[in-house]
Design a protein around this motif. Structure first.
Motif, PDB file in Angstrom:
ATOM      1  N   LEU A  65      41.043  30.414  38.917  1.00  8.82           N
ATOM      2  CA  LEU A  65      39.881  31.076  38.319  1.00  8.82           C
ATOM      3  C   LEU A  65      39.253  32.033  39.342  1.00  8.82           C
ATOM      4  N   ALA A  66      39.108  31.540  40.572  1.00 10.26           N
ATOM      5  CA  ALA A  66      38.513  32.361  41.632  1.00 10.26           C
ATOM      6  C   ALA A  66      39.350  33.612  41.870  1.00 10.26           C
ATOM      7  N   SER A  67      40.693  33.449  41.892  1.00 10.17           N
ATOM      8  CA  SER A  67      41.551  34.609  42.130  1.00 10.17           C
ATOM      9  C   SER A  67      41.335  35.663  41.068  1.00 10.17           C
ATOM     10  N   SER A  68      41.213  35.230  39.784  1.00  9.52           N
ATOM     11  CA  SER A  68      41.100  36.251  38.753  1.00  9.52           C
ATOM     12  C   SER A  68      39.747  36.952  38.819  1.00  9.52           C
ATOM     13  N   VAL A  69      38.684  36.224  39.192  1.00  9.71           N
ATOM     14  CA  VAL A  69      37.387  36.900  39.337  1.00  9.71           C
ATOM     15  C   VAL A  69      37.448  37.900  40.492  1.00  9.71           C
ATOM     16  N   LEU A  70      38.049  37.451  41.616  1.00  8.81           N
ATOM     17  CA  LEU A  70      38.204  38.340  42.773  1.00  8.81           C
ATOM     18  C   LEU A  70      38.969  39.603  42.397  1.00  8.81           C
ATOM     19  N   LEU A  71      40.066  39.409  41.631  1.00  5.24           N
ATOM     20  CA  LEU A  71      40.889  40.557  41.259  1.00  5.24           C
ATOM     21  C   LEU A  71      40.141  41.514  40.354  1.00  5.24           C
ATOM     22  N   PHE A  72      39.351  40.968  39.431  1.00  8.25           N
ATOM     23  CA  PHE A  72      38.601  41.860  38.549  1.00  8.25           C
ATOM     24  C   PHE A  72      37.642  42.717  39.382  1.00  8.25           C
ATOM     25  N   GLY A  73      37.016  42.084  40.366  1.00  6.49           N
ATOM     26  CA  GLY A  73      36.152  42.841  41.273  1.00  6.49           C
ATOM     27  C   GLY A  73      36.924  43.938  41.985  1.00  6.49           C
ATOM     28  N   PHE A 109      38.400  39.699  29.624  1.00  8.07           N
ATOM     29  CA  PHE A 109      37.960  38.909  30.773  1.00  8.07           C
ATOM     30  C   PHE A 109      36.935  37.863  30.344  1.00  8.07           C
ATOM     31  N   CYS A 110      35.999  38.272  29.491  1.00 10.22           N
ATOM     32  CA  CYS A 110      34.949  37.340  29.069  1.00 10.22           C
ATOM     33  C   CYS A 110      35.526  36.228  28.199  1.00 10.22           C
ATOM     34  N   ILE A 111      36.439  36.592  27.285  1.00 12.56           N
ATOM     35  CA  ILE A 111      37.058  35.557  26.449  1.00 12.56           C
ATOM     36  C   ILE A 111      37.813  34.567  27.341  1.00 12.56           C
ATOM     37  N   GLY A 112      38.551  35.112  28.310  1.00 10.72           N
ATOM     38  CA  GLY A 112      39.305  34.253  29.223  1.00 10.72           C
ATOM     39  C   GLY A 112      38.393  33.356  30.027  1.00 10.72           C
ATOM     40  N   ALA A 113      37.318  33.937  30.560  1.00 11.21           N
ATOM     41  CA  ALA A 113      36.397  33.148  31.387  1.00 11.21           C
ATOM     42  C   ALA A 113      35.736  32.065  30.542  1.00 11.21           C
ATOM     43  N   PHE A 114      35.363  32.421  29.310  1.00 13.72           N
ATOM     44  CA  PHE A 114      34.727  31.439  28.429  1.00 13.72           C
ATOM     45  C   PHE A 114      35.693  30.287  28.143  1.00 13.72           C
ATOM     46  N   THR A 115      36.953  30.648  27.840  1.00 16.88           N
ATOM     47  CA  THR A 115      37.965  29.616  27.577  1.00 16.88           C
ATOM     48  C   THR A 115      38.130  28.715  28.793  1.00 16.88           C
ATOM     49  N   PHE A 134      52.008  43.698  41.291  1.00 12.58           N
ATOM     50  CA  PHE A 134      51.823  42.546  42.175  1.00 12.58           C
ATOM     51  C   PHE A 134      51.042  41.444  41.470  1.00 12.58           C
ATOM     52  N   VAL A 135      50.018  41.845  40.708  1.00 14.92           N
ATOM     53  CA  VAL A 135      49.221  40.841  39.989  1.00 14.92           C
ATOM     54  C   VAL A 135      50.106  40.081  39.009  1.00 14.92           C
ATOM     55  N   LEU A 136      50.980  40.814  38.301  1.00 16.05           N
ATOM     56  CA  LEU A 136      51.894  40.172  37.340  1.00 16.05           C
ATOM     57  C   LEU A 136      52.763  39.125  38.027  1.00 16.05           C
ATOM     58  N   ALA A 137      53.366  39.548  39.166  1.00 15.72           N
ATOM     59  CA  ALA A 137      54.296  38.646  39.859  1.00 15.72           C
ATOM     60  C   ALA A 137      53.578  37.402  40.350  1.00 15.72           C
ATOM     61  N   VAL A 138      52.397  37.603  40.940  1.00 14.87           N
ATOM     62  CA  VAL A 138      51.669  36.461  41.477  1.00 14.87           C
ATOM     63  C   VAL A 138      51.194  35.546  40.350  1.00 14.87           C
ATOM     64  N   ALA A 139      50.786  36.151  39.218  1.00 14.77           N
ATOM     65  CA  ALA A 139      50.325  35.322  38.099  1.00 14.77           C
ATOM     66  C   ALA A 139      51.453  34.426  37.605  1.00 14.77           C
ATOM     67  N   ILE A 191      42.803  25.946  29.744  1.00 10.61           N
ATOM     68  CA  ILE A 191      42.155  26.573  30.904  1.00 10.61           C
ATOM     69  C   ILE A 191      43.113  27.556  31.557  1.00 10.61           C
ATOM     70  N   LEU A 192      44.365  27.120  31.689  1.00 15.01           N
ATOM     71  CA  LEU A 192      45.382  27.981  32.286  1.00 15.01           C
ATOM     72  C   LEU A 192      45.554  29.263  31.473  1.00 15.01           C
ATOM     73  N   MET A 193      45.541  29.116  30.136  1.00 17.91           N
ATOM     74  CA  MET A 193      45.684  30.299  29.285  1.00 17.91           C
ATOM     75  C   MET A 193      44.497  31.234  29.460  1.00 17.91           C
ATOM     76  N   GLY A 194      43.307  30.650  29.591  1.00 18.72           N
ATOM     77  CA  GLY A 194      42.118  31.473  29.829  1.00 18.72           C
ATOM     78  C   GLY A 194      42.255  32.277  31.111  1.00 18.72           C
ATOM     79  N   ILE A 195      42.773  31.607  32.142  1.00 13.35           N
ATOM     80  CA  ILE A 195      42.935  32.291  33.435  1.00 13.35           C
ATOM     81  C   ILE A 195      43.951  33.424  33.304  1.00 13.35           C
ATOM     82  N   GLU A 196      45.038  33.163  32.571  1.00 13.63           N
ATOM     83  CA  GLU A 196      46.032  34.230  32.373  1.00 13.63           C
ATOM     84  C   GLU A 196      45.423  35.424  31.660  1.00 13.63           C
TER      85      GLU A 196
END
Lengths: 108, 477
Positions: B162-170, A20-26, A72-77, A36-41
């Motif tokens: 970005l917001a969605s992924s932070v929300l989901l982690f929470g 999560f931290c690596i992704g957020a930093f990216t 569900f997270v996978l599908a939405v991502a 940025i998209l890869m970081g979010i993934e």
């Protein structure tokens, strides 16, 4: 309370937190829209690691909930990435750049 | 499983798909009529919502709840979508883009918002939120030939994802602590989790949920995407984002924070209050030096979110009731302001505030209406915004958070400056040389009538909506 593989819950959580931290930093530091998209993934996958790890350790009968949530997270991502990449393509065709620092017509 | 309980959502999604089909059947020059199809679908969905049970019954395996709050949000989002449809017909056709595709996306986004609002489980809530968000990303970037719209879509997307992924982690942390995804089960399990010493993890989860939702509703310091998204989006979508998307974020906060995590001990009410004061102050102060009217309204809506958060921070039944009333008031006044802007830009006028010079002479009706909406956003008596602010201030004082009431009052005073700037430009600045007369279509006229009547009605006879809002807020937990 270790899982079937002998790894305790905290091990999975550390991996997820690191992802999560690596992704957020990216996502926050890179200026290339694809990066940025890869970081979010990566962040979304950290969520999935968390959910699946927790599902193994929560009281019996509640585990399936986390696994279904992860699906569900996978599908939405996937849906999100499809829309996002389409937008990046449109921008790159018009502007010849996907550097978000250079996509700044609006200010103030 | 009984799917009859989600008829409003089924109808709206079906209308969205029908619109895509009709797009290829109906010839291009006749496509104006598709607006009517969408309007009828939304009215039908609203009628279906009115006939749903509202006694707190659970449906679809406990995934959704049919309580007064569900009814309130369903009708609120449908009203917002209806107004957006009415005033996007001319706008989108004027820009030469495909109306059917646009309206279908509005239907899907609204379906998502409604699913979110009726959810009684974090999984369905998340799916509703994403259906709304993903459709809204496309809508923000809908004007494919305009670089500003592309940019708005991309920025909205990157921040929203970005917001969605932070929300989901929470949410994943909350699942880890409680082992539950149902909202009432989470609330119950958190009580026992606290006695076992897991409250730190739960609080971390709550914090991340709040950060994620803070992005979605553009609360400071997570608001930086909002001005760009509003300025670059098609004007109807700027209205949609500020009413439906933000309303959905508020619904999610009520369900996730006030209900599911309500039992968490700790001073998160005070933190939410601090966020509220920060949001309204930064929104109002930044709005002071905006030159573009859409951008100014974006900062104004950031400030309005601050007022709404004050009611959530108080957290009492009266506080939630005030929040709901304010959302209804906000629907009419913000949509009204964006409708006026859309009718002017359909007539070829720019979006800079200086372009509004002499509007009082060129088009007195639009100028009077925009003045009414600005007065309501400011909170002048006899308008919806006044009653909304009054009820928020009342709830804050009675809830023992009088400092929030002071914050709202001070911020209203700050906001006089920029609303007055628009009014002065319209009424007192000289008419420019090459001013063109402004045409209005039937759809825009209807949207203007509805928003004006709503704004004044809620200001003069607020009892009906007050009653509805309080009724909806009583049974939330």
């Amino acid at each position: 309370m270790p899982g079937a593989s002998g790894v305790p819950l905290i091990g999975y959580l550390i991996v997820a937190a690191a992802m999560f931290c690596i992704g957020a930093f990216t996502a926050l530091r890179r200026t290339n829209a694809i990066m940025i998209l890869m970081g979010i993934e990566l962040m979304l996958n950290a969520v999935n690691v968390n959910l699946v790890a927790f599902s193994r350790f929560v009281p019996a009968g509640n585990g399936a909930r986390g696994q279904v949530f992860a699906l569900f997270v996978l599908a939405v991502a996937a849906a999100e990435a499809a829309v996002g990449l389409a937008m990046v393509i449109i921008v790159s065709r018009r502007r010849d750049t996907i550097d978000v620092d250079h996509i700044n017509l609006m200010r103030g | 499983m009984n799917f009859g309980t989600v008829w409003p959502e089924i109808i709206l999604a079906a209308v969205g798909m029908a619109l895509i089909l009709l797009d290829v059947i109906v010839p291009k020059q006749r496509q104006r009529a598709l607006g009517l199809v969408a309007v009828l679908g939304m009215v039908g969905s609203g009628v279906a919502a009115a006939f749903e049970p509202r006694n707190g019954a659970l449906a679809l395996g406990g995934m959704i709840i049919l309580d007064p709050l569900s009814l309130f949000f369903r009708l609120l989002f449908l009203a917002g979508a209806l107004l957006v449809t009415l005033f996007s017909v001319d706008y989108i056709r004027g820009k030469g883009r495909d109306l059917a595709e646009f309206l279908a996306l509005v239907c899907f986004a609204t379906t998502g918002a409604m699913i979110l609002a009726i959810s009684w489980n974090v999984v369905s809530l998340f799916v509703g939120l994403e259906l709304l968000s993903i459709s809204a990303y496309v809508l923000a970037g809908f004007l494919r030939d305009e670089p500003k719209s592309n940019e708005a879509g991309l920025k909205y997307f990157l921040n929203g994802a970005l917001a969605s992924s932070v929300l989901l982690f929470g949410l994943s942390l909350v699942y880890g602590v409680t082992g539950q995804t149902g909202i009432p089960e989470i609330a119950k399990a958190l009580v026992t989790a606290q006695t076992q010493g897991y409250s730190t993890v739960a609080l971390m989860g709550l914090g991340m949920v709040l950060v994620g939702l803070g992005f979605k509703i553009a609360a400071v310091p997570f608001h930086l995407w909002a001005p760009d998204a509003y300025e670059g989006s098609p004007t109807p979508i700027a209205g949609f984002l500020s009413v439906v998307a933000e309303g959905a974020g508020i619904a999610a906060i009520i369900r996730l924070v006030s209900v599911a995590m309500g039992p968490l001990e700790g001073s998160w009410g005070v933190w939410l209050g601090a966020l509220s004061i920060l949001t309204m102050t930064v929104g109002n102060v930044t709005a002071l030096w905006q030159k573009n009217i859409k951008r100014m309204l974006a900062y104004s809506s950031v400030a309005q979110v601050g007022y709404i958060l004050a009611g959530l921070a108080v957290g009492t039944t009266a506080g939630i009731g005030a929040v709901l009333f304010y959302l209804a008031a906000y629907l009419f006044m913000t949509m009204g302001a964006f409708t006026v802007i859309a009718s002017l830009s359909s007539a070829g006028q720019g979006n800079e505030i200086s372009d509004y010079a002499g509007l009082g002479v060129r088009s007195p009706i639009l100028a009077v209406l925009l003045t009414i909406f600005m007065a309501s956003l400011l909170g002048i008596p006899a308008t919806a915004g006044f009653m909304g602010k009054l009820s928020l201030i009342g709830a804050a004082v009675h809830g023992g958070m009088a400092w929030l009431a002071v914050g709202i009052a001070v911020n209203s005073a700050i906001s006089v400056a920029y609303y007055w700037l628009v009014a002065r430009t319209m009424w007192l600045d000289p008419v420019p040389e090459k001013a063109e007369p402004i045409r209005r279509s039937a759809e825009l006229g209807a949207a203007l009538v509805v928003t004006t009547v709503g704004t004044l009605f809620l200001g003069i006879l607020p009892q009906v909506v007050f009653f509805f809002a309080n009724w909806a807020s009583v049974g939330i937990r």
